[in-house]
Design a protein around this motif. Structure first.
Motif, PDB file in Angstrom:
ATOM      1  N   ARG A  32       0.873  -1.274   0.102  1.00 16.81           N
ATOM      2  CA  ARG A  32      -0.122  -0.093  -0.110  1.00 16.81           C
ATOM      3  C   ARG A  32       0.756   1.282  -0.172  1.00 16.81           C
ATOM      4  O   ARG A  32       1.989   1.225   0.387  1.00 16.81           O
ATOM      5  CB  ARG A  32      -1.102   0.083   1.202  1.00 16.81           C
ATOM      6  N   ARG A  33       0.207   2.199  -0.698  1.00  8.16           N
ATOM      7  CA  ARG A  33       0.977   3.675  -0.562  1.00  8.16           C
ATOM      8  C   ARG A  33       1.184   3.961   0.871  1.00  8.16           C
ATOM      9  O   ARG A  33       0.230   3.850   1.452  1.00  8.16           O
ATOM     10  CB  ARG A  33       0.327   4.493  -1.486  1.00  8.16           C
ATOM     11  N   ARG A  34       2.356   4.844   1.272  1.00  4.64           N
ATOM     12  CA  ARG A  34       2.576   5.092   2.760  1.00  4.64           C
ATOM     13  C   ARG A  34       1.291   6.312   2.910  1.00  4.64           C
ATOM     14  O   ARG A  34       1.206   7.234   1.985  1.00  4.64           O
ATOM     15  CB  ARG A  34       3.786   5.949   2.713  1.00  4.64           C
ATOM     16  N   ILE A  84       5.957   7.884  14.233  1.00  2.71           N
ATOM     17  CA  ILE A  84       6.830   8.669  13.032  1.00  2.71           C
ATOM     18  C   ILE A  84       7.825   7.661  12.461  1.00  2.71           C
ATOM     19  O   ILE A  84       8.054   7.578  11.143  1.00  2.71           O
ATOM     20  CB  ILE A  84       7.808   9.772  13.380  1.00  2.71           C
ATOM     21  N   TRP A  85       8.548   6.914  13.273  1.00  4.84           N
ATOM     22  CA  TRP A  85       9.352   5.680  12.908  1.00  4.84           C
ATOM     23  C   TRP A  85       8.440   4.762  11.940  1.00  4.84           C
ATOM     24  O   TRP A  85       9.270   4.243  10.813  1.00  4.84           O
ATOM     25  CB  TRP A  85      10.116   5.171  14.060  1.00  4.84           C
ATOM     26  N   LEU A  86       7.438   4.355  12.570  1.00  8.24           N
ATOM     27  CA  LEU A  86       6.567   3.352  11.750  1.00  8.24           C
ATOM     28  C   LEU A  86       6.320   4.039  10.389  1.00  8.24           C
ATOM     29  O   LEU A  86       6.449   3.283   9.274  1.00  8.24           O
ATOM     30  CB  LEU A  86       5.545   2.968  12.420  1.00  8.24           C
ATOM     31  N   ARG A 145       9.586   4.487   8.070  1.00 13.93           N
ATOM     32  CA  ARG A 145      10.608   3.112   8.054  1.00 13.93           C
ATOM     33  C   ARG A 145       9.786   1.866   7.958  1.00 13.93           C
ATOM     34  O   ARG A 145      10.214   0.984   7.125  1.00 13.93           O
ATOM     35  CB  ARG A 145      11.567   2.974   9.356  1.00 13.93           C
ATOM     36  N   ARG A 146       8.538   1.915   8.525  1.00 14.57           N
ATOM     37  CA  ARG A 146       7.804   0.727   8.385  1.00 14.57           C
ATOM     38  C   ARG A 146       6.558   0.786   7.866  1.00 14.57           C
ATOM     39  O   ARG A 146       5.511   0.636   8.442  1.00 14.57           O
ATOM     40  CB  ARG A 146       7.896  -0.138   9.829  1.00 14.57           C
ATOM     41  N   ASP A 186       8.893  -5.377   6.654  1.00 14.53           N
ATOM     42  CA  ASP A 186       8.933  -4.528   5.606  1.00 14.53           C
ATOM     43  C   ASP A 186      10.501  -4.917   4.822  1.00 14.53           C
ATOM     44  O   ASP A 186      11.365  -5.290   5.269  1.00 14.53           O
ATOM     45  CB  ASP A 186       9.218  -3.068   5.996  1.00 14.53           C
ATOM     46  N   ALA A 187      10.622  -4.517   3.508  1.00  8.59           N
ATOM     47  CA  ALA A 187      11.580  -4.598   2.773  1.00  8.59           C
ATOM     48  C   ALA A 187      12.283  -6.122   2.591  1.00  8.59           C
ATOM     49  O   ALA A 187      13.259  -6.221   2.263  1.00  8.59           O
ATOM     50  CB  ALA A 187      12.556  -3.683   3.560  1.00  8.59           C
TER      51      ALA A 187
END
Length: 316
Positions: free
Chosen positions: A4-6, A90-92, A95-96, A251-252
């Motif tokens: 999905r798009r961020r 914010i980190w999620l 970055r995730r 992720d990734a």
């Protein structure tokens, strides 16, 4: 898995600001009766004493008698709750992003459940009970060292804008548990994952040692987060029946490609895929003594092809 798009950062910020505004406003509207809140607090304390679970008593005695422990604990109580939670969000988001939507929904659902608890069960924290019960308000005791006054963690002069009888459940503990679970699940370094364990434990000790919460408040905070997780899962399932926005894979992480069979192996289909195994590589097992290039009976060519091979071998 469909990526999905961020989520758009400004829309998320607006949503969280609205939720936090509703939460803060709801806390003020849910003040309730002071006598009722004191009765609830004393009832919780009596239950804990009956079960030998009044851990806040010795902790508060220790923190109030030692500024080395009490002062840092007050700073932890007054600040980390408002710093770590948005930092993890914010980190999620950055970055995730695959896990952000589920985590945000979980946090919002749990916070609104906590507001229901404040409304239905206004509770006086240990620090506001009569001194005869043996509790010391460390925030007031050490207020000269920080920005707060004698009214919990609110900055001086803003105590009237807080609800000091919103002790049950403890969202300090609930939000810390949310942060800890997400750090444990999605961080990639042992240090950060260890912090994910330490943070909710530290928060639980601090809220009791500063006499801001009972032990059962902390238990209720964890229970609210559990209920919020179930609600969030249901909401996401209704929104996305196919499960394309779920939390299923890291992720990734590259899509795992099935092992290919070397092109030179007899019986392999074009592209190196073994016949009869639906595109997967042959697995040697079941007691068969085979070499790396030998096929099991199920992988061997049809009988007609085998007969032709035998005829050709006899001719040679």
């Amino acid at each position: 898995m469909t990526n999905r798009r961020r989520p758009t950062w400004w829309a998320e910020l607006l949503l969280l600001a609205l939720v936090y505004g509703a939460y803060s406003g709801g806390r003020l509207l849910a003040r309730g009766d002071v006598d009722l809140a004191v009765d609830h607090g004393l009832a919780i304390l009596r239950v804990e004493e009956l079960l030998w679970m009044d851990f806040e008593r010795p902790l508060n005695r220790l923190f109030s008698q030692s500024g080395v422990l009490g002062i840092p604990a007050d700073f932890v109580y007054a600040s980390l709750h408002y710093l770590v939670t948005p930092a993890v969000l914010i980190w999620l988001h950055q970055r995730r992003p695959r896990h952000y939507r589920a985590a945000r929904t979980w946090l919002v659902a749990s916070t609104l459940l906590g507001l229901v608890g404040f409304s239905l069960l206004p509770t006086c924290p240990p620090r506001l009970l009569d001194a005869s019960y043996g509790f010391t308000d460390t925030m007031a005791q050490f207020s000269a060292y920080g920005w707060w006054g004698g009214e919990a963690s609110a900055p001086r002069g803003l105590g009237s804008f807080t609800n000091q009888y919103a002790a049950m459940p403890s969202l300090h503990v609930g939000w810390a548990l949310w942060c800890g679970v997400l750090l444990w699940r999605h961080a990639r370094t042992p240090l950060v994952r260890a912090l994910g364990i330490a943070y909710p434990v530290l928060t639980t000790v601090v809220v009791m040692g500063t006499a801001n919460h009972y032990f059962l408040d902390a238990v209720a905070g964890a229970a609210v987060m559990g209920a919020g997780a179930l609600i969030a899962r249901r909401l996401l399932a209704l929104r996305d029946p196919a499960g394309t926005g779920t939390d299923a894979t890291p992720d990734a992480a590259p899509d795992a490609a099935p092992d290919a069979v070397p092109d030179a192996v007899p019986g392999a289909a074009p592209g190196g895929r073994a016949v009869g195994f639906r595109g997967k590589s042959p697995i040697v097992g079941g007691g068969w003594d085979t070499s790396a290039r030998e096929l099991l009976p199920a992988q061997r060519p049809p009988a007609a092809d085998t007969a032709d091979d035998d005829t050709a071998a006899a001719a040679r």
